[in-house]
Design a protein around this motif. Sequence first.
Motif, mmCIF file in Angstrom:
data_model
loop_
_atom_site.group_PDB
_atom_site.id
_atom_site.type_symbol
_atom_site.label_atom_id
_atom_site.label_comp_id
_atom_site.label_asym_id
_atom_site.label_seq_id
_atom_site.Cartn_x
_atom_site.Cartn_y
_atom_site.Cartn_z
ATOM 1 N N UNK A 1 6.593 -5.472 32.422
ATOM 2 C CA UNK A 1 6.866 -7.166 32.222
ATOM 3 C C UNK A 1 6.268 -7.096 29.926
ATOM 4 N N UNK A 2 6.999 -8.385 29.443
ATOM 5 C CA UNK A 2 6.257 -8.412 28.819
ATOM 6 C C UNK A 2 6.602 -9.591 28.136
ATOM 7 N N UNK A 3 6.163 -10.281 26.909
ATOM 8 C CA UNK A 3 6.596 -11.429 26.551
ATOM 9 C C UNK A 3 6.547 -11.311 24.816
ATOM 10 N N UNK A 4 6.348 -11.964 24.067
ATOM 11 C CA UNK A 4 7.146 -11.822 22.473
ATOM 12 C C UNK A 4 5.438 -11.367 22.277
ATOM 13 N N UNK A 5 4.446 -12.287 22.493
ATOM 14 C CA UNK A 5 3.176 -12.773 22.296
ATOM 15 C C UNK A 5 2.807 -10.922 22.800
ATOM 16 N N UNK A 6 2.483 -10.507 22.990
ATOM 17 C CA UNK A 6 2.261 -9.342 23.624
ATOM 18 C C UNK A 6 2.639 -8.438 22.379
ATOM 19 N N UNK A 7 4.043 -8.104 22.094
ATOM 20 C CA UNK A 7 5.159 -7.384 22.075
ATOM 21 C C UNK A 7 3.995 -7.281 19.923
ATOM 22 N N UNK A 8 3.789 -8.357 19.913
ATOM 23 C CA UNK A 8 3.337 -8.848 19.151
ATOM 24 C C UNK A 8 2.117 -7.681 18.603
ATOM 25 N N UNK A 9 1.443 -7.525 18.787
ATOM 26 C CA UNK A 9 0.582 -6.651 19.529
ATOM 27 C C UNK A 9 0.555 -5.019 19.184
ATOM 28 N N UNK A 10 1.177 -5.104 19.956
ATOM 29 C CA UNK A 10 1.590 -3.474 20.392
ATOM 30 C C UNK A 10 2.948 -2.723 20.085
ATOM 31 N N UNK A 11 3.993 -3.878 19.766
ATOM 32 C CA UNK A 11 5.202 -2.794 19.227
ATOM 33 C C UNK A 11 4.955 -2.345 18.045
ATOM 34 N N UNK A 12 5.815 -0.592 17.563
ATOM 35 C CA UNK A 12 5.375 -0.857 16.009
ATOM 36 C C UNK A 12 6.545 -1.900 15.129
ATOM 37 N N UNK A 13 7.348 -1.595 15.580
ATOM 38 C CA UNK A 13 8.942 -2.931 15.283
ATOM 39 C C UNK A 13 7.404 -4.039 14.699
ATOM 40 N N UNK A 14 6.940 -4.360 15.222
ATOM 41 C CA UNK A 14 6.707 -5.806 15.235
ATOM 42 C C UNK A 14 4.422 -5.633 14.046
ATOM 43 N N UNK A 15 3.810 -4.402 14.573
ATOM 44 C CA UNK A 15 3.179 -3.874 13.601
ATOM 45 C C UNK A 15 3.017 -3.094 12.437
ATOM 46 N N UNK A 16 4.260 -2.390 12.145
ATOM 47 C CA UNK A 16 4.447 -1.080 11.298
ATOM 48 C C UNK A 16 5.019 -2.159 10.267
ATOM 49 N N UNK A 17 5.207 -1.755 8.715
ATOM 50 C CA UNK A 17 6.276 -1.838 7.450
ATOM 51 C C UNK A 17 7.435 -1.412 8.181
#
Length: 472
Positions: free
Chosen positions: A208-224
Amino acid sequence: MTAANELDQQLAGGLGVEVIATSSLGDRSYLATDGDIAVVVDPQRDVDRFLAAAGRLNVRIALVLETHVHNDYVSGGLELARLTGADYGVAAADEVPFNHRPLVDGETVELSSRMRVRAVATPGHTYHHLSYVLEGERGPVGVFTGGSLLFGTTGRTDLAGQQHSHELARHQHASARKLTEILPDGSQIWPTHGFGSFCSAAQASGDSATIGEQKEINPALTLAQQDFVEQTLAGLDAYPAYYAHMGVRNTAGPEPLDLRTPSRASSEELKRRLAAGEWVVDLRSRKAYVSSHLAGTVSLGLDGPMATWLGWMIDWGAPITLLGETRDQIAEAQRELARIGIDAFSAAATGSPQELATDSGQLRSTTSVTFGELAALQDGRGDGLPAADMVLDVRTNNEWKTSHVEGAVHIPLYELKDRTDEIPAGTVWVHCGSGYRATAAASLLESAGRSPVLIDDLFGNADQAGVALTSA
């Protein structure tokens, strides 16, 4: 499945979401409800599961939604909408011949005063992909992301063709960030893919996941963007051959499911089909197969992703006969295979190999070993073990690149039937990541006249067992 009258996730404002998982294909469908009305997102073809869930919860399905035209399974959306009278929401940009509600970016569907869904254009996995924000009386509570933002990864971007994969990867990066911009951090994410599906760009993490959690780990949100595109495209491996047929069938409008029992094959008929080189699939566990099986059968047990590997290996439309210990196994296999559009079967039979054989000459067994025994063989301590003329690795390309047995030959399972001429005569020790694919490979090798030895062990045990490994 949850207990009666309970939901997997109880949300603010009285909304609830039930997960209806299809673990064999690595996908999830969802039923969201306000207690009276329900919306179903990305239903699989066997719609009785969704009707049962709605009946158990005493809710009416008023809307069925597709996040995209699926490539990894045949959708049940059209049939579920027909049976329930629900509206059928599909992206307006997808030109389909059946009645549906065409949805565009920003469009909101009011289901009740307490529940609505809002379509959000999230291209990337496909060009016309939509995500659906679930909103209650106090605003958004979560988003059904399909093949867009997954748990720790995103959907793959090459299903429309390699020539589009770079552009779609850029879209995927932008779409993931779009979701984080329009949704609060506490919003839940409900993806369709990422639980073992080959539609996922990489292995998903978590349940399971939330938007906030994904901001920390998801490459689409952590990488340029460029880094994300390069990482995503570099990690893509082959996907099942049957995907080529799914989108076409879903666009045309799948016909209702037919799960009538195939005709029963006699022992003599089984022998004829095996002699003709037809696919006769043994659905029992690999342990049972190794102990005893009919010569020429292919081991694809129901204890693993049988439909994925059969659909990947066969020539589409080839005759298939199912073998199981019970009629329940046959029925389960039919359901699994119908999800990827394999509906017609030549025949089926139930019983033990001894009961199905015309004579004892049809019976075979397979030698089974561990990685510890392979290590002993490598070290010259293999007294009593079969010689190894070859060690064959049938894992995927990415698995092989990460680490493999020194001196092994690599042929992915999905290529093996067309490449057995590359394998010399003799004894072949074959392994995969757990034993499931290797058992299937052993059955193919046996049919090709080789002498397989199954390494029925986790590849993760190989290093500790002392097997010489390399990534070169």
